[in-house]
Scaffold this motif. Sequence first.
Motif, PDB file in Angstrom:
ATOM      1  N   ALA A 109       0.832  -1.199   0.000  1.00 43.18           N
ATOM      2  CA  ALA A 109       0.000   0.000   0.000  1.00 43.18           C
ATOM      3  C   ALA A 109       0.870   1.255   0.000  1.00 43.18           C
ATOM      4  O   ALA A 109       2.082   1.186   0.221  1.00 43.18           O
ATOM      5  CB  ALA A 109      -0.928  -0.006   1.213  1.00 43.18           C
ATOM      6  N   ASN A 149       5.932   3.817   0.731  1.00 46.14           N
ATOM      7  CA  ASN A 149       5.443   2.448   0.578  1.00 46.14           C
ATOM      8  C   ASN A 149       5.349   1.793   1.950  1.00 46.14           C
ATOM      9  O   ASN A 149       6.184   2.038   2.831  1.00 46.14           O
ATOM     10  CB  ASN A 149       6.397   1.637  -0.306  1.00 46.14           C
ATOM     11  CG  ASN A 149       6.376   2.120  -1.743  1.00 46.14           C
ATOM     12  OD1 ASN A 149       5.309   2.329  -2.306  1.00 46.14           O
ATOM     13  ND2 ASN A 149       7.547   2.297  -2.331  1.00 46.14           N
ATOM     14  N   LEU A 190      -4.256   6.308   3.822  1.00 44.53           N
ATOM     15  CA  LEU A 190      -3.874   4.960   3.419  1.00 44.53           C
ATOM     16  C   LEU A 190      -4.654   4.658   2.151  1.00 44.53           C
ATOM     17  O   LEU A 190      -5.866   4.408   2.208  1.00 44.53           O
ATOM     18  CB  LEU A 190      -4.203   3.947   4.518  1.00 44.53           C
ATOM     19  CG  LEU A 190      -3.847   2.485   4.208  1.00 44.53           C
ATOM     20  CD1 LEU A 190      -2.333   2.318   4.058  1.00 44.53           C
ATOM     21  CD2 LEU A 190      -4.381   1.560   5.301  1.00 44.53           C
ATOM     22  N   GLY A 191      -3.977   4.710   1.012  1.00 45.48           N
ATOM     23  CA  GLY A 191      -4.704   4.630  -0.245  1.00 45.48           C
ATOM     24  C   GLY A 191      -5.624   5.829  -0.365  1.00 45.48           C
ATOM     25  O   GLY A 191      -5.173   6.982  -0.344  1.00 45.48           O
ATOM     26  N   GLU A 229     -10.668  -3.287   0.692  1.00 47.53           N
ATOM     27  CA  GLU A 229      -9.333  -3.613   0.165  1.00 47.53           C
ATOM     28  C   GLU A 229      -8.945  -2.697  -0.995  1.00 47.53           C
ATOM     29  O   GLU A 229      -7.812  -2.212  -1.057  1.00 47.53           O
ATOM     30  CB  GLU A 229      -9.256  -5.074  -0.242  1.00 47.53           C
ATOM     31  CG  GLU A 229      -7.840  -5.461  -0.670  1.00 47.53           C
ATOM     32  CD  GLU A 229      -7.582  -6.957  -0.640  1.00 47.53           C
ATOM     33  OE1 GLU A 229      -6.564  -7.380  -1.203  1.00 47.53           O
ATOM     34  OE2 GLU A 229      -8.391  -7.697  -0.043  1.00 47.53           O
ATOM     35  N   VAL A 285      -7.968   0.876   0.455  1.00 46.59           N
ATOM     36  CA  VAL A 285      -6.714   1.049   1.202  1.00 46.59           C
ATOM     37  C   VAL A 285      -5.479   0.759   0.358  1.00 46.59           C
ATOM     38  O   VAL A 285      -4.394   1.239   0.666  1.00 46.59           O
ATOM     39  CB  VAL A 285      -6.682   0.193   2.491  1.00 46.59           C
ATOM     40  CG1 VAL A 285      -7.781   0.617   3.446  1.00 46.59           C
ATOM     41  CG2 VAL A 285      -6.763  -1.289   2.180  1.00 46.59           C
ATOM     42  N   THR A 286      -5.634  -0.052  -0.703  1.00 48.18           N
ATOM     43  CA  THR A 286      -4.467  -0.382  -1.525  1.00 48.18           C
ATOM     44  C   THR A 286      -4.386   0.481  -2.792  1.00 48.18           C
ATOM     45  O   THR A 286      -3.495   0.279  -3.612  1.00 48.18           O
ATOM     46  CB  THR A 286      -4.468  -1.874  -1.924  1.00 48.18           C
ATOM     47  OG1 THR A 286      -5.688  -2.172  -2.615  1.00 48.18           O
ATOM     48  CG2 THR A 286      -4.360  -2.749  -0.697  1.00 48.18           C
ATOM     49  N   GLN A 345      -3.308   3.183  -5.242  1.00 46.53           N
ATOM     50  CA  GLN A 345      -2.038   3.915  -5.335  1.00 46.53           C
ATOM     51  C   GLN A 345      -2.277   5.386  -5.671  1.00 46.53           C
ATOM     52  O   GLN A 345      -3.177   5.704  -6.409  1.00 46.53           O
ATOM     53  CB  GLN A 345      -1.149   3.278  -6.406  1.00 46.53           C
ATOM     54  CG  GLN A 345      -0.764   1.840  -6.079  1.00 46.53           C
ATOM     55  CD  GLN A 345       0.119   1.720  -4.847  1.00 46.53           C
ATOM     56  OE1 GLN A 345       1.047   2.509  -4.661  1.00 46.53           O
ATOM     57  NE2 GLN A 345      -0.146   0.743  -3.995  1.00 46.53           N
TER      58      GLN A 345
END
Length: 204
Positions: A131, A142, A169-170, A198, A201-202, A204
Amino acid sequence: MALAEQKAILPGTEERRRFQRVKVHLLGRYMLPDRREFPCQVINMSPGGLAMLAPGIGNVGDRVIAYLDHIGRVEGKITRIIDNGFAMTVGATPRKRDKLAAQLTWLANRDILNLPEDRRHDRIVPRNPAAMLMLEDGSRHNCRIIDMSRSGAAIAAEFRPPLRSRVMLGRVQARVVRYLEEGFALEFLHEQLAETLENSVTAQ
């Protein structure tokens, strides 16, 4: 001299009578007189003393310096050995004790209020743990998501943002609530939907 020693001991006894210890979950580190450092978990605390789970146990009377999440630096002496840890006094001025009392009240209330939510939100490990975290200063780093729930996440990283600072976060706004052995824990500002958690938060 004996009278002076008695006066030094009395305030601690009075504090234990006046302040009830509250159950808390605080992580931190502590140092024994031989300068060895260990991680710890405080299980209950009052403005006059605390009990902690600790891998390195000194002797009764040893001076201990600890740095605790949400509390900061505290120091005192070991008063007794307990299972897997020890209890110690907290040396502080009356003003610092008042501040500690307020902090502990807030922490205890927060834990009570969050308890049902923590039980309701199962923690999961994301399929893709990589993430991107953006700090308050706009810098991007990262990191790896250890696990997460609809209300927060545990992050593994080589850096540690300041406690209570806000991060992204993301695409999810969060605040840093405590430090972990390999990183830190985040509390999301808004509860997330399980279906989109998911991806959010992931991102980019």
